[in-house]
Motif scaffolding. Structure first.
Motif, PDB file in Angstrom:
ATOM      1  N   LYS A  86      52.753  -7.512 -17.492  1.00  0.00           N
ATOM      2  CA  LYS A  86      51.531  -7.038 -18.140  1.00  0.00           C
ATOM      3  C   LYS A  86      51.929  -6.319 -19.421  1.00  0.00           C
ATOM      4  O   LYS A  86      52.801  -5.451 -19.401  1.00  0.00           O
ATOM      5  CB  LYS A  86      50.775  -6.067 -17.231  1.00  0.00           C
ATOM      6  N   ILE A  87      51.269  -6.718 -20.529  1.00  0.00           N
ATOM      7  CA  ILE A  87      51.518  -6.044 -21.804  1.00  0.00           C
ATOM      8  C   ILE A  87      50.198  -5.854 -22.542  1.00  0.00           C
ATOM      9  O   ILE A  87      49.211  -6.511 -22.232  1.00  0.00           O
ATOM     10  CB  ILE A  87      52.518  -6.813 -22.698  1.00  0.00           C
ATOM     11  N   LYS A  88      50.227  -4.959 -23.526  1.00  0.00           N
ATOM     12  CA  LYS A  88      49.048  -4.749 -24.374  1.00  0.00           C
ATOM     13  C   LYS A  88      49.046  -5.803 -25.471  1.00  0.00           C
ATOM     14  O   LYS A  88      50.080  -6.076 -26.084  1.00  0.00           O
ATOM     15  CB  LYS A  88      49.087  -3.361 -25.004  1.00  0.00           C
ATOM     16  N   VAL A  89      47.860  -6.379 -25.681  1.00  0.00           N
ATOM     17  CA  VAL A  89      47.678  -7.388 -26.730  1.00  0.00           C
ATOM     18  C   VAL A  89      46.409  -7.054 -27.518  1.00  0.00           C
ATOM     19  O   VAL A  89      45.547  -6.327 -27.025  1.00  0.00           O
ATOM     20  CB  VAL A  89      47.574  -8.817 -26.129  1.00  0.00           C
ATOM     21  N   PRO A  90      46.263  -7.615 -28.721  1.00  0.00           N
ATOM     22  CA  PRO A  90      45.019  -7.400 -29.478  1.00  0.00           C
ATOM     23  C   PRO A  90      43.829  -8.029 -28.756  1.00  0.00           C
ATOM     24  O   PRO A  90      43.977  -8.943 -27.945  1.00  0.00           O
ATOM     25  CB  PRO A  90      45.282  -8.117 -30.810  1.00  0.00           C
ATOM     26  N   LEU A  91      42.636  -7.572 -29.082  1.00  0.00           N
ATOM     27  CA  LEU A  91      41.414  -8.026 -28.422  1.00  0.00           C
ATOM     28  C   LEU A  91      41.131  -9.516 -28.608  1.00  0.00           C
ATOM     29  O   LEU A  91      40.465 -10.127 -27.782  1.00  0.00           O
ATOM     30  CB  LEU A  91      40.218  -7.205 -28.910  1.00  0.00           C
ATOM     31  N   PHE A  92      41.638 -10.140 -29.668  1.00  0.00           N
ATOM     32  CA  PHE A  92      41.337 -11.548 -29.925  1.00  0.00           C
ATOM     33  C   PHE A  92      42.163 -12.519 -29.070  1.00  0.00           C
ATOM     34  O   PHE A  92      41.917 -13.712 -29.067  1.00  0.00           O
ATOM     35  CB  PHE A  92      41.516 -11.888 -31.416  1.00  0.00           C
ATOM     36  N   ILE A  93      43.131 -12.037 -28.317  1.00  0.00           N
ATOM     37  CA  ILE A  93      43.963 -12.902 -27.464  1.00  0.00           C
ATOM     38  C   ILE A  93      43.141 -13.331 -26.245  1.00  0.00           C
ATOM     39  O   ILE A  93      42.477 -12.516 -25.609  1.00  0.00           O
ATOM     40  CB  ILE A  93      45.251 -12.179 -27.020  1.00  0.00           C
ATOM     41  N   SER A  94      43.220 -14.642 -25.922  1.00  0.00           N
ATOM     42  CA  SER A  94      42.459 -15.207 -24.804  1.00  0.00           C
ATOM     43  C   SER A  94      43.392 -15.863 -23.795  1.00  0.00           C
ATOM     44  O   SER A  94      44.551 -16.153 -24.097  1.00  0.00           O
ATOM     45  CB  SER A  94      41.497 -16.283 -25.321  1.00  0.00           C
ATOM     46  N   ILE A  95      42.842 -16.152 -22.611  1.00  0.00           N
ATOM     47  CA  ILE A  95      43.581 -16.891 -21.590  1.00  0.00           C
ATOM     48  C   ILE A  95      43.949 -18.254 -22.171  1.00  0.00           C
ATOM     49  O   ILE A  95      43.153 -18.910 -22.811  1.00  0.00           O
ATOM     50  CB  ILE A  95      42.734 -17.047 -20.314  1.00  0.00           C
ATOM     51  N   GLY A  96      45.194 -18.657 -21.955  1.00  0.00           N
ATOM     52  CA  GLY A  96      45.678 -19.935 -22.473  1.00  0.00           C
ATOM     53  C   GLY A  96      46.419 -19.822 -23.792  1.00  0.00           C
ATOM     54  O   GLY A  96      47.122 -20.747 -24.194  1.00  0.00           O
ATOM     55  N   ASP A  97      46.277 -18.680 -24.498  1.00  0.00           N
ATOM     56  CA  ASP A  97      47.008 -18.483 -25.748  1.00  0.00           C
ATOM     57  C   ASP A  97      48.490 -18.304 -25.466  1.00  0.00           C
ATOM     58  O   ASP A  97      48.881 -17.775 -24.415  1.00  0.00           O
ATOM     59  CB  ASP A  97      46.519 -17.226 -26.488  1.00  0.00           C
ATOM     60  N   PHE A  98      49.321 -18.730 -26.409  1.00  0.00           N
ATOM     61  CA  PHE A  98      50.758 -18.464 -26.355  1.00  0.00           C
ATOM     62  C   PHE A  98      51.046 -17.332 -27.317  1.00  0.00           C
ATOM     63  O   PHE A  98      50.528 -17.303 -28.442  1.00  0.00           O
ATOM     64  CB  PHE A  98      51.560 -19.707 -26.731  1.00  0.00           C
ATOM     65  N   ILE A  99      51.873 -16.391 -26.865  1.00  0.00           N
ATOM     66  CA  ILE A  99      52.208 -15.247 -27.710  1.00  0.00           C
ATOM     67  C   ILE A  99      53.721 -15.076 -27.782  1.00  0.00           C
ATOM     68  O   ILE A  99      54.456 -15.532 -26.905  1.00  0.00           O
ATOM     69  CB  ILE A  99      51.533 -13.948 -27.220  1.00  0.00           C
ATOM     70  N   LYS A 100      54.146 -14.391 -28.834  1.00  0.00           N
ATOM     71  CA  LYS A 100      55.556 -14.049 -29.030  1.00  0.00           C
ATOM     72  C   LYS A 100      55.734 -12.614 -28.567  1.00  0.00           C
ATOM     73  O   LYS A 100      54.997 -11.723 -29.001  1.00  0.00           O
ATOM     74  CB  LYS A 100      55.895 -14.198 -30.514  1.00  0.00           C
ATOM     75  N   VAL A 101      56.722 -12.394 -27.664  1.00  0.00           N
ATOM     76  CA  VAL A 101      56.966 -11.069 -27.095  1.00  0.00           C
ATOM     77  C   VAL A 101      58.402 -10.656 -27.391  1.00  0.00           C
ATOM     78  O   VAL A 101      59.327 -11.472 -27.290  1.00  0.00           O
ATOM     79  CB  VAL A 101      56.734 -11.080 -25.559  1.00  0.00           C
ATOM     80  N   SER A 114      59.377  -5.182 -24.721  1.00  0.00           N
ATOM     81  CA  SER A 114      58.228  -5.716 -23.979  1.00  0.00           C
ATOM     82  C   SER A 114      56.924  -5.559 -24.765  1.00  0.00           C
ATOM     83  O   SER A 114      55.869  -5.329 -24.193  1.00  0.00           O
ATOM     84  CB  SER A 114      58.090  -5.051 -22.606  1.00  0.00           C
ATOM     85  N   LEU A 115      56.997  -5.700 -26.079  1.00  0.00           N
ATOM     86  CA  LEU A 115      55.823  -5.552 -26.936  1.00  0.00           C
ATOM     87  C   LEU A 115      55.369  -6.891 -27.500  1.00  0.00           C
ATOM     88  O   LEU A 115      56.179  -7.764 -27.798  1.00  0.00           O
ATOM     89  CB  LEU A 115      56.115  -4.598 -28.102  1.00  0.00           C
ATOM     90  N   TYR A 116      54.043  -7.010 -27.667  1.00  0.00           N
ATOM     91  CA  TYR A 116      53.417  -8.160 -28.315  1.00  0.00           C
ATOM     92  C   TYR A 116      53.850  -8.177 -29.779  1.00  0.00           C
ATOM     93  O   TYR A 116      53.858  -7.149 -30.451  1.00  0.00           O
ATOM     94  CB  TYR A 116      51.899  -8.021 -28.211  1.00  0.00           C
ATOM     95  N   ILE A 117      54.202  -9.382 -30.284  1.00  0.00           N
ATOM     96  CA  ILE A 117      54.572  -9.528 -31.689  1.00  0.00           C
ATOM     97  C   ILE A 117      53.500 -10.299 -32.449  1.00  0.00           C
ATOM     98  O   ILE A 117      52.997  -9.839 -33.462  1.00  0.00           O
ATOM     99  CB  ILE A 117      55.932 -10.227 -31.853  1.00  0.00           C
ATOM    100  N   SER A 118      53.158 -11.487 -31.935  1.00  0.00           N
ATOM    101  CA  SER A 118      52.156 -12.305 -32.627  1.00  0.00           C
ATOM    102  C   SER A 118      51.627 -13.407 -31.706  1.00  0.00           C
ATOM    103  O   SER A 118      52.221 -13.705 -30.674  1.00  0.00           O
ATOM    104  CB  SER A 118      52.752 -12.944 -33.890  1.00  0.00           C
TER     105      SER A 118
END
Length: 189
Positions: A161-176, A181-185
């Protein structure tokens, strides 16, 4: 037996007290009176622990450790062992859970990892600094619910579990960032 001479070269991997260590710093000291000595800072490769040790300048040499670093592909685990493969020669290695410690959460099947071997056994796994993960669960916000920091909690495919911006949705791929353990993009598909 290969050995390092008494200058204790920085970056050398040596056997000290029966275990592999990395020499991180070495300082030759010749006092006005008395015998010269070498102050060495070691990193224990099995645990990452630091050790300071002083040697006489005339002390005999240390044996070089049979330590190599190679990239291995993580294949799978059976709950007892985690299996890795060298993709060049298909040689497989197994690792006990206790060796992996905090790296378990970053192991993704079919990803490559920098691996340290001592006497042909894995002693540590270093995940890439950044890893691509899929969001499998996150809180849903309605328009007008935005307040505070503009972040929400997301559960990733590795169950972290990590903090992400509000625009992130289920199914999105993110860079960590695996170090913090922080969200990058967000990664575009």
């Amino acid at each position: 037996m290969k050995s390092v001479n008494s200058n204790f070269k920085v970056g050398s991997k040596v056997i000290f007290e029966g275990e592999p260590y990395l020499i991180e710093s070495s300082e030759f000291i010749k006092p006005g009176k008395g015998q010269a000595f070498v102050r060495v800072k070691f990193r224990r490769l099995l645990t990452g622990q630091l050790l300071d040790k002083t040697f006489k300048a005339t002390d005999s040499s240390l044996e070089l450790a049979d330590v190599i670093e190679i990239n291995l592909i993580y294949l799978y685990n059976d709950g007892y062992f985690w299996y890795f493969m060298n993709e060049k020669n298909f040689e497989q290695f197994l690792v006990e859970k206790k060796i992996l410690m905090n790296q378990l959460k970053w192991l993704i099947e079919q990803n490559s990892y920098l691996t340290t071997l001592w006497n042909n056994k894995i002693i540590s796994i270093i995940p890439n600094n950044f890893i691509k993960l899929k969001v499998i669960e996150t809180e849903q916000f309605k328009k007008g619910d935005i307040f505070g920091s503009g972040e929400k909690i997301a559960v990733l495919e590795n169950k972290i579990k990590i903090k992400v911006p509000l625009f992130i949705s289920i199914g999105d791929f993110i860079k960590v960032d695996t170090r913090s353990s922080l969200y990058i993009s967000r990664i575009k598909k």
